[in-house]
Design an enzyme around this catalytic site. Structure first.
Site, short mmCIF file in Angstrom:
data_model
loop_
_atom_site.label_atom_id
_atom_site.label_comp_id
_atom_site.label_asym_id
_atom_site.label_seq_id
_atom_site.Cartn_x
_atom_site.Cartn_y
_atom_site.Cartn_z
N CYS A 115 -6.84 -25.09 -4.84
CA CYS A 115 -8.01 -25.59 -5.58
C CYS A 115 -9.00 -24.47 -5.94
O CYS A 115 -9.87 -24.65 -6.79
CB CYS A 115 -8.73 -26.65 -4.77
SG CYS A 115 -7.64 -27.97 -4.25
N HIS A 255 -15.91 -27.70 -6.99
CA HIS A 255 -14.56 -28.26 -7.07
C HIS A 255 -14.65 -29.75 -6.74
O HIS A 255 -15.33 -30.15 -5.80
CB HIS A 255 -13.64 -27.55 -6.08
CG HIS A 255 -12.36 -28.28 -5.84
ND1 HIS A 255 -11.52 -28.66 -6.88
CD2 HIS A 255 -11.78 -28.72 -4.70
CE1 HIS A 255 -10.49 -29.30 -6.37
NE2 HIS A 255 -10.62 -29.35 -5.06
N ASN A 285 -8.97 -35.40 -7.80
CA ASN A 285 -8.91 -33.97 -7.48
C ASN A 285 -7.76 -33.35 -8.27
O ASN A 285 -6.60 -33.64 -8.02
CB ASN A 285 -8.68 -33.82 -5.97
CG ASN A 285 -8.57 -32.38 -5.52
OD1 ASN A 285 -8.45 -31.46 -6.34
ND2 ASN A 285 -8.60 -32.16 -4.21
N1 ACO Z 1 -6.74 -46.69 1.98
C1 ACO Z 1 -7.10 -47.36 3.09
N2 ACO Z 1 -7.19 -46.80 4.30
C2 ACO Z 1 -6.91 -45.48 4.40
C3 ACO Z 1 -6.51 -44.71 3.29
C4 ACO Z 1 -6.44 -45.37 2.04
N3 ACO Z 1 -6.08 -44.73 0.91
N4 ACO Z 1 -6.31 -43.44 3.68
C5 ACO Z 1 -6.56 -43.41 5.00
N5 ACO Z 1 -6.92 -44.64 5.44
C6 ACO Z 1 -7.26 -45.07 6.79
C7 ACO Z 1 -6.68 -44.16 7.85
O1 ACO Z 1 -5.36 -44.51 8.15
C8 ACO Z 1 -7.63 -44.41 8.99
O2 ACO Z 1 -7.26 -45.61 9.62
P1 ACO Z 1 -7.34 -45.77 11.22
O3 ACO Z 1 -8.79 -45.57 11.55
O4 ACO Z 1 -6.83 -47.13 11.44
O5 ACO Z 1 -6.47 -44.67 11.76
C9 ACO Z 1 -8.98 -44.64 8.32
O6 ACO Z 1 -8.68 -44.97 6.94
C10 ACO Z 1 -9.90 -43.44 8.34
O7 ACO Z 1 -9.15 -42.30 7.97
P2 ACO Z 1 -9.81 -40.88 7.84
O8 ACO Z 1 -8.74 -39.91 7.48
O9 ACO Z 1 -10.64 -40.61 9.04
O10 ACO Z 1 -10.76 -41.14 6.58
P3 ACO Z 1 -11.79 -40.15 5.93
O11 ACO Z 1 -13.11 -40.79 5.87
O12 ACO Z 1 -11.71 -38.78 6.53
O13 ACO Z 1 -11.26 -40.08 4.45
C11 ACO Z 1 -10.07 -38.54 3.05
C12 ACO Z 1 -9.99 -39.55 4.19
C13 ACO Z 1 -10.55 -39.28 1.82
C14 ACO Z 1 -8.71 -37.95 2.82
C15 ACO Z 1 -11.09 -37.45 3.44
O14 ACO Z 1 -10.84 -36.97 4.72
C16 ACO Z 1 -11.09 -36.30 2.46
O15 ACO Z 1 -11.38 -36.45 1.30
N6 ACO Z 1 -10.83 -35.10 2.96
C17 ACO Z 1 -10.78 -33.91 2.14
C18 ACO Z 1 -9.38 -33.69 1.76
C19 ACO Z 1 -9.27 -33.14 0.39
O16 ACO Z 1 -10.12 -33.23 -0.43
N7 ACO Z 1 -8.11 -32.56 0.17
C20 ACO Z 1 -7.81 -32.05 -1.11
C21 ACO Z 1 -7.40 -30.63 -1.12
S1 ACO Z 1 -8.44 -29.56 -0.35
C22 ACO Z 1 -9.78 -29.72 -1.16
O17 ACO Z 1 -9.71 -29.80 -2.32
C23 ACO Z 1 -11.00 -29.80 -0.39
#
Ligand code: ACO
Length: 328
Positions: A115, A255, A285
């Protein structure tokens, strides 16, 4: 003596027509529009159709950028294509784009920094231009991430979209142009976002395909925290290098990873919503393409005017991060 700087002369962007909405994803995995919107800010993302590939959109974005810079493809002497989703392993997507554009006087190559790829490219082009090694550089960020997304993994499949953005840089003397640029990486965090299969370590085979090893694997929660810290820190560093503060910034284009990451970084920098650009709802993204798409959308919307201070910051797999500060 006048200071020589690199300045963006023209920008462009392009993306597939296909749209994947949260409602579409609700039918594919166990998720909801509510969850995706509240956790990420994303409502839809572009998705390439079968037969559409990375350079297709990169070339369209590049043509627009070259035309808006008032140049011809033959004027470009450096072509950097930032991508983690190349058309093929060999040759570089940069060379494929070069041939398609007719940019025959350029040195063309790919740049892999996830990214942060576009800001890595801007930083390299800035250095080449300021040292006189390049006169006109074309920097592209282009991705068809949908090819590497596992549409059974609800954590990743809701995040990523496809698209391309491009910028042409040239030399300028005076106060305008890139004032400061910094790039960083830390390979110790490499397993926070990676695709384990398909390279020489785990060559493509029936087994790697069946195991889905070519798909992106992500530890979203851990990435989130490092992303916020790194983007805020590097933003402060480039501002400090230029002797400016966040209060001077007219527009912050981070980003587009997650609206919550954008909000947290902006909050740390004390930049209020009105000065922060977000298109995450429409595009998701798009990795290396997200900043050049955002930049071009801001220019088209008249949000950037001569003399404005524009701050760009990125974070991505690797992990990599970068910051670029420019006076428009
Ligand atoms: N729909 C419903 N529930 C979901 C989904 C979904 N799409 N995805 C995850 N969950 C659930 C999980 O299983 C978890 O359930 P549990 O509590 O029963 O185990 C719960 O939601 C919480 O999951 P978390 O991973 O803690 O959720 P979080 O608030 O961290 O959100 C996310 C997840 C959106 C991926 C977030 O962590 C994020 O955006 N992180 C940055 C990652 C990113 O942007 N990566 C891209 C490349 S790097 C960059 O560009 C920064």
């Amino acid at each position: 003596m006048a200071i020589t700087r690199a300045r963006i002369l023209g920008t462009g962007h392009s993306y597939p027509e296909g749209i994947l909405t949260n409602a579409d994803l609700e039918k594919m995995v166990e998720t909801s529009d509510d969850w995706i919107t509240s956790r990420t800010g994303i409502k839809q993302r572009r998705k390439a159709a079968a037969g559409e590939y990375t350079s297709l959109f990169a070339v369209r974005a590049a043509r627009q950028a070259i035309e808006r810079a008032g140049l011809e493809p033959a004027d470009i002497d450096l072509l950097l294509c930032a991508t983690v989703t190349p058309d093929q392993i060999l040759p570089s997507t940069g060379c494929i784009i070069q041939a398609e554009l007719g940019a025959n006087n350029a040195a063309a190559m790919d740049l892999v920094a996830a990214c942060s790829g576009f800001l890595y490219g801007l930083t390299m082009a800035d250095t080449m231009i300021r040292t006189g090694r390049s006169k006109y550089a074309l920097v592209i960020g282009a991705e068809i991430l949908s090819q590497y997304v596992d549409y059974t993994d609800r954590q990743t499949c809701v995040l990523f979209g496809d698209g391309a953005g491009a910028a042409v840089l040239g030399v300028v003397e005076g106060d305008r142009g890139i004032l400061a640029a910094r790039i960083r990486s830390d390979g110790r965090y490499l397993e926070q976002l990676f695709s384990p299969g398909g390279g020489t370590r785990r060559p493509p085979s029936a087994e790697t395909l069946a195991a889905g090893d070519h798909f992106f694997k992500m530890r979203g929660n851990e990435l989130f925290k490092v992303a916020v810290r790194s983007m805020a820190d590097i933003s402060r560093e480039v501002l400090e290098e230029a002797g400016l503060t966040a209060a001077d910034v007219k527009l912050f284009i981070p980003h587009q990873a997650n609206q919550r990451i954008t909000d947290a970084v902006a909050n740390k920098l004390n930049v209020e919503n009105e000065r922060v650009y977000s298109n995450i709802a429409m595009h998701g993204n798009t990795s290396s393409a997200s900043i050049p798409i955002g930049l071009d959308e801001c220019i088209e919307a008249g949000r950037i005017n001569d003399g404005d201070l524009v701050l760009l910051a990125s974070f991505g797999g690797g992990v990599t991060w970068g910051g670029v500060l420019m006076r428009w």
